[in-house]
Design an enzyme around this catalytic site. Structure first.
Site, mmCIF file in Angstrom:
data_model
loop_
_atom_site.group_PDB
_atom_site.id
_atom_site.type_symbol
_atom_site.label_atom_id
_atom_site.label_comp_id
_atom_site.label_asym_id
_atom_site.label_seq_id
_atom_site.Cartn_x
_atom_site.Cartn_y
_atom_site.Cartn_z
ATOM 1 N N CYS A 1 -4.116 -6.826 -2.193
ATOM 2 C CA CYS A 1 -4.783 -7.254 -3.429
ATOM 3 C C CYS A 1 -3.763 -7.763 -4.446
ATOM 4 C CB CYS A 1 -5.638 -6.104 -3.977
ATOM 5 S SG CYS A 1 -6.814 -6.632 -5.237
ATOM 6 N N GLU B 1 -6.330 0.805 2.372
ATOM 7 C CA GLU B 1 -6.003 2.172 1.940
ATOM 8 C C GLU B 1 -7.226 2.913 1.401
ATOM 9 O OE1 GLU B 1 -5.679 -0.424 0.161
ATOM 10 O OE2 GLU B 1 -5.512 -0.019 -1.994
ATOM 11 N N HIS C 1 -8.952 -3.806 0.789
ATOM 12 C CA HIS C 1 -8.129 -2.610 0.579
ATOM 13 C C HIS C 1 -8.191 -1.649 1.762
ATOM 14 C CE1 HIS C 1 -7.042 -3.024 -3.737
ATOM 15 N NE2 HIS C 1 -8.097 -3.821 -3.745
#
Lengths: 89, 216
Positions: free
Chosen positions: B84, B186, B184
């Site tokens: 990002c 994560e 994302h």
């Protein structure tokens, strides 16, 4: 030396901000408006204006997606202009 | 193996990135003013709003002291993952081609998206299934490049959340050691939050680092 840098989206790159403004103006009764683009204005006080192109290339603009125009010599400083025009808060 | 996660002022996904990386290896935080990468195998440039994203997303962060070390690390073949805001920073500093523009609809978008892995032959995607479910959350995610690029991830048909060119969600550099993506991974490492698909990217990195021949 007072300088002003105008930064615009490069021609050919979709400019949704410009499009949104262009669509909003007729809603307020302003007709006949086209080719609206929204960019950024950077005002600076610089000692060496020959450094301005490098500043634009390296930081102020991203040359891949934006074009810039440097104006010098005829722009009032930020605070000065506001008081002259009576727009200061 | 050891991951290093960079923290700039304004970064907000560093802790999630560190927790995700810690599931497959060691994970340290790297402060933006430090030049020492602490001998990590993989650098993660995480999401957020580095330096307030003033001027343009990622424009100021690229000049941080730590980024000088990251650029050197990448040029020596080190593995770099930009997520990002991290993707935006890697584009701004020239480690990745192209740039990220404001979403075509001008709005912040936050939703789960389906991604097609179009290149499994990278250190970042070798353990990934053909399709991933991972969230996006951004305002400036519309990828653009005037030159052909090595695409790794595409938004599945009909899933493009930002008007990105050719549905591009993630790209690698020509050398294949620097990867940037808008979604994302994560945030998709625990079944509690709906998907563990993001973990396969971290697992791919563990595999890749494990197979590397140590430099003499």
């Amino acid at each position: 030396m007072r300088a002003r840098v105008l930064i615009r989206p490069k021609a050919g790159i979709l400019d949704p901000q410009g499009q949104a403004v262009e669509r909003a103006l007729p809603a307020l009764g302003f007709t006949g408006v086209s080719e609206v683009h929204v960019g950024r204005l950077v005002e600076l006080e610089v000692q060496d204006e020959s450094q301005l192109p490098a500043m634009c290339e390296r930081l102020l603009a991203n040359p891949l997606i934006e074009e810039y125009e440097i104006q010098t010599g005829h722009t009032a400083a930020w605070g000065e202009r506001a008081s002259e025009e009576g727009t200061a808060a | 193996m050891k991951f290093g996660v960079i923290r700039f002022p304004g970064t907000c996904d560093d802790v999630d990135a560190q927790l995700a990386a810690a599931r497959v290896g060691e994970a340290a935080l790297l402060w933006h003013r430090d030049r020492d990468l602490q001998g990590v195998d993989v650098v993660i440039v995480p999401g957020g709003f580095s330096y307030g994203d003033y001027l343009r997303a990622g424009a100021i962060a690229r000049f941080a002291p730590v980024m000088e070390s990251v650029i050197e690390f990448a040029h020596e073949g080190g593995l770099v993952l930009g997520i990002c805001n991290g993707f935006q920073i890697l584009c701004e500093c020239g480690l990745l081609p192209g740039a990220l523009l404001v979403n075509d609809h001008l709005k912040f978008v936050f939703r789960q998206v389906r991604l097609d892995v179009v290149d499994h032959n990278t250190p970042f995607t070798r353990n990934c299934p053909p399709s991933l479910s991972i969230p996006v959350k951004h305002t400036t995610g519309r990828y653009y490049s005037p030159e052909p690029v090595q695409v790794v991830l595409r938004y599945a048909p009909g899933e493009n959340p930002n008007g990105s060119q050719d549905d591009i969600a993630g790209v690698v550099n020509n050398a294949g050691n620097v990867f940037g993506l808008m979604p994302h991974p994560e945030h998709a490492v625990d079944a509690l939050t709906g998907s563990t698909d993001g973990l396969t990217i971290f697992e791919s990195l563990r595999t890749a680092v494990g197979e590397r021949v140590p430099v003499a």
